[in-house]
Write a protein that holds these residues in place. Structure first.
Motif, PDB file in Angstrom:
ATOM      1  N   GLY A  95      73.434  31.886  28.529  1.00  0.00           N
ATOM      2  CA  GLY A  95      73.584  30.559  29.111  1.00  0.00           C
ATOM      3  C   GLY A  95      72.297  29.788  29.287  1.00  0.00           C
ATOM      4  N   TYR A  96      71.226  30.243  28.644  1.00  0.00           N
ATOM      5  CA  TYR A  96      69.940  29.558  28.721  1.00  0.00           C
ATOM      6  C   TYR A  96      69.468  29.172  27.323  1.00  0.00           C
ATOM      7  N   LEU A  97      68.780  28.059  27.244  1.00  0.00           N
ATOM      8  CA  LEU A  97      68.089  27.667  26.014  1.00  0.00           C
ATOM      9  C   LEU A  97      66.644  28.112  26.151  1.00  0.00           C
ATOM     10  N   TYR A  98      66.205  28.935  25.227  1.00  0.00           N
ATOM     11  CA  TYR A  98      64.856  29.494  25.300  1.00  0.00           C
ATOM     12  C   TYR A  98      63.865  28.619  24.551  1.00  0.00           C
ATOM     13  N   GLU A  99      62.823  28.206  25.248  1.00  0.00           N
ATOM     14  CA  GLU A  99      61.730  27.413  24.680  1.00  0.00           C
ATOM     15  C   GLU A  99      62.199  26.154  23.950  1.00  0.00           C
ATOM     16  N   LEU A 100      63.193  25.487  24.509  1.00  0.00           N
ATOM     17  CA  LEU A 100      63.687  24.262  23.884  1.00  0.00           C
ATOM     18  C   LEU A 100      62.586  23.218  23.751  1.00  0.00           C
ATOM     19  N   ASP A 101      61.777  23.061  24.775  1.00  0.00           N
ATOM     20  CA  ASP A 101      60.747  22.017  24.748  1.00  0.00           C
ATOM     21  C   ASP A 101      59.685  22.277  23.685  1.00  0.00           C
ATOM     22  N   ALA A 102      59.299  23.532  23.517  1.00  0.00           N
ATOM     23  CA  ALA A 102      58.314  23.865  22.478  1.00  0.00           C
ATOM     24  C   ALA A 102      58.869  23.566  21.094  1.00  0.00           C
ATOM     25  N   HIS A 103      60.136  23.924  20.888  1.00  0.00           N
ATOM     26  CA  HIS A 103      60.765  23.666  19.587  1.00  0.00           C
ATOM     27  C   HIS A 103      60.966  22.171  19.358  1.00  0.00           C
ATOM     28  N   LYS A 139      77.485  30.942  25.155  1.00  0.00           N
ATOM     29  CA  LYS A 139      76.454  31.556  25.989  1.00  0.00           C
ATOM     30  C   LYS A 139      75.466  32.398  25.195  1.00  0.00           C
ATOM     31  N   GLU A 140      75.747  32.588  23.903  1.00  0.00           N
ATOM     32  CA  GLU A 140      74.836  33.374  23.076  1.00  0.00           C
ATOM     33  C   GLU A 140      74.915  32.892  21.628  1.00  0.00           C
ATOM     34  N   GLY A 141      73.787  32.547  21.087  1.00  0.00           N
ATOM     35  CA  GLY A 141      73.753  32.054  19.721  1.00  0.00           C
ATOM     36  C   GLY A 141      72.509  31.230  19.480  1.00  0.00           C
ATOM     37  N   THR A 142      72.644  30.218  18.631  1.00  0.00           N
ATOM     38  CA  THR A 142      71.511  29.340  18.337  1.00  0.00           C
ATOM     39  C   THR A 142      71.937  27.878  18.354  1.00  0.00           C
ATOM     40  N   LEU A 143      70.978  27.046  18.642  1.00  0.00           N
ATOM     41  CA  LEU A 143      71.152  25.598  18.619  1.00  0.00           C
ATOM     42  C   LEU A 143      70.235  25.064  17.523  1.00  0.00           C
ATOM     43  N   LEU A 346      65.782  27.042  29.886  1.00  0.00           N
ATOM     44  CA  LEU A 346      66.506  25.895  30.416  1.00  0.00           C
ATOM     45  C   LEU A 346      67.946  26.305  30.628  1.00  0.00           C
ATOM     46  N   CYS A 347      68.386  26.290  31.865  1.00  0.00           N
ATOM     47  CA  CYS A 347      69.769  26.652  32.173  1.00  0.00           C
ATOM     48  C   CYS A 347      70.693  25.531  31.742  1.00  0.00           C
ATOM     49  N   VAL A 348      71.743  25.893  30.997  1.00  0.00           N
ATOM     50  CA  VAL A 348      72.708  24.909  30.529  1.00  0.00           C
ATOM     51  C   VAL A 348      73.897  24.890  31.475  1.00  0.00           C
ATOM     52  N   PRO A 349      74.250  23.736  32.041  1.00  0.00           N
ATOM     53  CA  PRO A 349      75.404  23.666  32.935  1.00  0.00           C
ATOM     54  C   PRO A 349      76.704  23.810  32.151  1.00  0.00           C
ATOM     55  N   TYR A 350      77.558  24.724  32.572  1.00  0.00           N
ATOM     56  CA  TYR A 350      78.828  24.946  31.886  1.00  0.00           C
ATOM     57  C   TYR A 350      79.956  24.337  32.719  1.00  0.00           C
ATOM     58  N   ASN A 351      80.833  23.655  32.018  1.00  0.00           N
ATOM     59  CA  ASN A 351      81.998  23.085  32.679  1.00  0.00           C
ATOM     60  C   ASN A 351      83.092  24.144  32.781  1.00  0.00           C
TER      61      ASN A 351
END
Length: 352
Positions: A95-103, A139-143, A346-351
């Motif tokens: 449920g987190y995006l890892y290093e989104l800002d760096a990418h 909650k697990e994968g890639t963006l 970055l924690c992603v809010p889940y509905n």
């Protein structure tokens, strides 16, 4: 002479295959309406139990798409027919995006080099990616996301294209720590020039051919060597090496892509120096001869985060086994991905 007015009788798939194999004319179906075409697209996905792409964003459509049958881009997009586009990827883990800002920062640097202006400011791009991930419920994968010169024509110049385009897709996938070693080869496919190697663009034909070459030889992937004889990178990953003197060395980023995960590794690895496990951490140029004399070797990339290399050109790396220091570095990165500081995740809010 080709029959331009096919009868309304529909031939079965088996008959069509027979016709192609026998060399007779193949009758092409004409879709009479968009609803018929949409039905055909849905038919493709109806038997798929778990959708691999739970959500997509398209600036052309102006929103998030949850139907995989509609996850398409225009064929006249310059990224499609001219390769004028850039992309990047961030990992989704627990449920987190890892290093989104760096990418995202690297993504925009690549876009500037490719002379593609974003249709949105950085803050909006970031917000779109967070909302897309939340909408996907993944909650697990890639963006993965792309910036293209946009649709508009099939010309070489994008000057007449109305606007650039931004696309993004969430890919549902398993992300796990790699603990088994792999075989690699030295690629004979020419690597990209510095301009294109340091820009994460969609022109990946050399990368594809390098992977195919490795697979043909029973290896996992390959390693590029630059024109000066220095170790460069893998087809879509960085390379890291540990010398017999316990120095961690990554090839300099001046001619290759500066991997976000590789740079993060350079930030974390000094912890092993403090513990006395490593002697030093640095970037430097290494010749093939020097590199083949190291104790341990690994690929470094977002979804790995570290993949041990135990065989290179049919010769063992070190003792031919997964090294303790390689796994120590892997543990550092994996812990950072799973339970790293808020600045990295970055924690992603889940509905609900």
């Amino acid at each position: 002479m080709a029959n331009c007015n096919p009868s309304s009788d529909k031939k079965s798939d088996e008959m069509a295959t027979l016709e192609v194999e026998s060399g007779s004319d193949f009758i092409v179906h004409v879709f009479s309406s968009s609803s018929e075409l949409l039905g055909k697209l849905h038919e493709k996905w109806s038997s798929v139990k778990k959708k691999p792409y739970p959500a997509m964003y398209s600036s052309i459509f102006g929103g998030i798409i949850l139907d995989p049958a509609m996850m398409v881009i225009p064929i006249d997009d310059h990224m499609v027919h001219r390769g004028h586009g850039v992309f990047d990827t961030a990992v989704i883990l627990d449920g987190y995006l890892y290093e989104l800002d760096a990418h995202l920062d690297r993504f925009l640097r690549s876009a500037a080099k490719a002379r593609i202006s974003s249709p949105f400011p950085r803050s909006t791009l970031r917000s779109i990616l967070v909302q897309l991930t939340a909408a996907s419920q993944c909650k697990e994968g890639t963006l993965r996301y792309w910036l293209s010169a946009g649709p508009g024509n099939f010309l070489l110049s994008p000057a007449a294209c109305p606007t650039s385009a931004f696309y993004a897709v969430v890919i549902d996938d398993t992300i796990s720590q790699c603990k088994n070693g792999v075989k690699v080869i030295t690629s004979t496919i020419p690597m990209k020039s510095t301009l294109f190697a340091t820009m994460k663009n969609v022109n990946y034909l050399p990368n594809v051919l390098a992977i195919m070459e490795a697979e043909d030889k029973g290896s996992f992937a390959s390693i590029w060597v630059d024109e000066e004889g220095f170790i460069a990178e893998g087809p879509n990953v960085n390379v890291a090496l540990i010398t017999k003197d316990k120095e961690l060395i990554l090839p300099s980023f001046d001619k290759i892509l500066s991997g976000c995960t590789a740079k993060r590794l350079l930030e974390l690895a000094p912890k092993l120096v403090e513990q006395g496990c490593l002697k030093s951490v640095k970037t430097a140029n290494l010749t093939v001869e020097e590199a083949k004399g190291v104790a341990e070797m690994m690929y470094v990339g977002s979804t790995l985060p570290i993949l041990p290399i135990i065989m290179w050109d049919e010769q063992p790396v070190g003792d031919g086994k997964v090294g303790d220091l390689t796994m120590a570095l892997s543990d550092l990165l994996w812990h950072d991905m799973v339970a790293g500081p808020d600045t990295q995740r970055l924690c992603v809010p889940y509905n609900n």
